[in-house]
Write a protein that holds these residues in place. Structure first.
Motif, PDB file in Angstrom:
ATOM      1  N   LEU A 238      77.468  28.564  57.025  1.00 37.33           N
ATOM      2  CA  LEU A 238      76.522  27.889  56.137  1.00 37.33           C
ATOM      3  C   LEU A 238      75.862  28.881  55.186  1.00 37.33           C
ATOM      4  CD1 LEU A 238      75.014  25.351  55.274  1.00 37.33           C
ATOM      5  CD2 LEU A 238      73.388  25.744  57.142  1.00 37.33           C
ATOM      6  N   LEU A 245      75.046  24.218  49.486  1.00 38.19           N
ATOM      7  CA  LEU A 245      73.806  23.619  49.977  1.00 38.19           C
ATOM      8  C   LEU A 245      72.853  23.322  48.821  1.00 38.19           C
ATOM      9  CD1 LEU A 245      72.007  22.762  52.331  1.00 38.19           C
ATOM     10  CD2 LEU A 245      71.252  25.145  52.529  1.00 38.19           C
ATOM     11  N   ARG A 248      73.805  20.146  47.300  1.00 36.51           N
ATOM     12  CA  ARG A 248      73.733  19.037  48.254  1.00 36.51           C
ATOM     13  C   ARG A 248      75.117  18.478  48.594  1.00 36.51           C
ATOM     14  NH1 ARG A 248      69.337  20.945  47.121  1.00 36.51           N
ATOM     15  NH2 ARG A 248      67.314  19.884  47.277  1.00 36.51           N
ATOM     16  N   LEU A 250      76.964  17.987  51.189  1.00 35.18           N
ATOM     17  CA  LEU A 250      76.853  18.022  52.644  1.00 35.18           C
ATOM     18  C   LEU A 250      78.179  17.712  53.335  1.00 35.18           C
ATOM     19  CD1 LEU A 250      73.393  16.247  53.025  1.00 35.18           C
ATOM     20  CD2 LEU A 250      73.904  18.669  52.677  1.00 35.18           C
ATOM     21  N   LEU A 253      80.193  20.835  53.464  1.00 31.25           N
ATOM     22  CA  LEU A 253      79.614  21.798  54.404  1.00 31.25           C
ATOM     23  C   LEU A 253      79.921  21.409  55.842  1.00 31.25           C
ATOM     24  CD1 LEU A 253      76.124  22.540  52.790  1.00 31.25           C
ATOM     25  CD2 LEU A 253      78.039  24.121  53.047  1.00 31.25           C
ATOM     26  N   ILE A 268      70.057  22.898  58.491  1.00 32.86           N
ATOM     27  CA  ILE A 268      69.340  22.978  57.216  1.00 32.86           C
ATOM     28  C   ILE A 268      67.840  23.086  57.445  1.00 32.86           C
ATOM     29  CG2 ILE A 268      68.815  21.699  55.110  1.00 32.86           C
ATOM     30  CD1 ILE A 268      71.632  20.574  55.173  1.00 32.86           C
TER      31      ILE A 268
END
Length: 501
Positions: A238, A245, A248, A250, A253, A268
């Motif tokens: 991460l 990140l 955004r 997600l 990720l 997060i």
């Protein structure tokens, strides 16, 4: 045609900026702190200037949490609290009131037999520390970040060479607490191996506060997670993709880290709890409170009363008696010097008086035109430019610009700079009254704050909503205002709302 020298007489008009005129213009744009510093320099330079001590300065009032009974405290006439609270009546304290109980000041007792002050542990004498509480003493003598790091370096590293490397790293520390210089460059400058610099840096990254001396944001966050024993492979992945990140992304990720949505949300949250700039604000002085130049309060008839803050207005007198006494027997050169100082002192006093009157005149006109803001808030802030005020008070626009720069006014809506009330105009849809750009920005912020995960507004939706309210605004203008307010795009806001939900 004959060529030769000749004499010609011409009559022209030109504006000559004398030193006195330049001084008056500088005083107009000075803040109250700059004016106070300038006056102190003139008092030292000009023997014919003296401070006016005849006007009584209102005494300081105790803090709200240190007052025994607000009804027994007399309100000093003309003080700043009278303008800020609007309370114009005062009651006298009872004769049997024990004023010693109204302020819990620290007690410093002399320890020697002669009654002299004792040197306290913080290095301040009792006479110097009188009136200071314990918090003020701690703040006044709190060591800086580099001092604390140097102490940790002495306690944790014993090798002289490693201490030299650590001292060099402390010297290279920037405002955010990072050292962007590579280990090879530091080793080459100090004549030591790169590996030794890396080892010292890794050891010093565990100093308090954790995360200092990192080369980038990833290293800073990784050091803090390692201190908490949370730097596992998923968290390391991460940290390697912080740009995803920030956007955004997600879903991507989750695939990279091999976790589900709940685990990613917890990761997060852990990163958000870290300090991305552990060195920021460590060596900064505590912010000084802003003292308003103009005070205002409501009048009994519903209008507003504006007055200059007496605490920010310098009071000077010209000692003409001293000039007359000395110049009688002074030689010619000294009389010329005294005449110049007398003219300079008179000009400064007149310039300060003119500055005060100009500030009050401009501030009164600004608040007269922004009466809707005072009564109803930011949504009723009307468009205003310098030309409007300049024409109303019969001054040049440049003069109004200098007067409103670095000047603050205490309004019922808060302490604001005079420049705040000057905003551009945005047309209305039906050709009605224009809208202030600041009011439109406030409306955009309110609309975004009222969003939910299902009702995220795009820029086009914000434009449509504002046009229904009578604001003729373009989409690019909404995007510009949104970016100025540091509001992310609708896509990023939707991702963030979904992740938090």
């Amino acid at each position: 045609m004959a060529i030769g020298p000749r004499l010609e007489f011409r009559q022209t008009q030109s504006l000559v900026m004398t030193p006195q005129l330049r001084q008056a213009i500088k005083l107009l744009q000075f803040s109250n702190l700059e004016v106070a510093a300038f006056v102190e320099e003139e008092l030292e330079r000009n023997p014919l200037l003296e401070r006016d001590e005849s006007i009584d300065v209102p005494p300081e009032r105790a803090a709200l949490d240190q007052r025994t009974d607000p009804r027994t405290e007399e309100l000093a006439p003309g003080g700043a609290d009278e303008f800020l609270t609007g309370d114009t009546f005062a009651t006298q304290s009872p004769l049997d009131t024990d004023h010693a109980d109204s302020f819990d000041a620290p007690i410093y007792e002399p320890s020697d037999s002669t009654g002299g002050p004792e040197r306290t542990g913080s290095g301040i004498q009792a006479s110097d520390a009188e009136g200071l509480d314990g918090t003020a003493l701690l703040v006044a003598h709190a060591p800086g970040l580099r001092d604390r790091l140097a102490e940790q370096l002495r306690l944790n590293i014993a090798d002289p060479v490693d201490r030299l490397i650590g001292a060099h790293l402390i010297a290279l520390l920037d405002g955010a607490g990072r050292v962007a210089v590579e280990d090879a460059a530091i080793g080459g400058a100090l004549g030591v191996p790169e590996e030794r610099v890396a080892a010292v840096r890794a050891q010093m990254m565990r100093f308090e506060p954790t995360g200092l001396f990192a080369r980038d944001l990833r290293g800073c966050l990784a050091a803090q997670l390692a201190e908490r024993n949370r730097l596992d492979p998923a968290m390391a992945t991460l940290l390697d993709n912080l740009e995803l990140l920030a956007r955004r992304e997600l879903k991507r990720l989750q695939a990279l880290c091999g976790v589900d949505a709940d685990d990613l949300a917890d990761m997060i949250d852990e990163i958000r709890a870290l300090d991305p700039k552990p060195g920021a604000g460590q060596d900064e002085e505590p912010p000084q409170p802003i003292v308003p130049d103009v005070l205002m309060r409501p009048a009994p008839n519903g209008d507003w009363i504006l007055e200059l803050n007496p605490e920010t207005m310098p009071r000077l007198l010209v000692s003409e008696a001293l000039h007359a006494r000395i110049s009688l027997r002074a030689p010619k050169g000294d009389r010329q010097f005294l005449a110049e100082k007398l003219a300079s002192a008179n000009w400064l006093v007149r310039s300060l008086h003119q500055r005060a009157q100009t500030i009050l005149k401009v501030a009164s006109e600004v608040m007269r035109q922004q009466d809707g803001f005072l009564r109803h808030g930011v949504s009723h802030l009307r468009p205003l430019i310098l030309r409007d005020i300049a024409e109303a008070v019969e001054l040049h626009e440049s003069t109004v610009s200098r007067v409103t720069a670095n000047k603050y006014i205490a309004t019922p809506r808060g302490l604001l700079e005079l420049k705040y009330f000057f905003t551009t105009a945005i047309n209305a849809t039906a050709g009605g009254e224009t809208h202030s750009a600041e009011a439109v920005r406030h409306r955009i912020r309110s609309m975004v704050q009222a969003e939910t995960a299902e009702t995220i507004l795009s820029d086009d939706a914000i434009v449509a909503a504002l046009r229904k309210e009578g604001v003729d605004i373009a989409r690019r203008t909404v995007a510009k205002y949104r970016e100025a307010l540091r509001i992310p795009s609708s896509v990023q806001r939707k991702r963030e709302k979904s992740a938090s939900a």
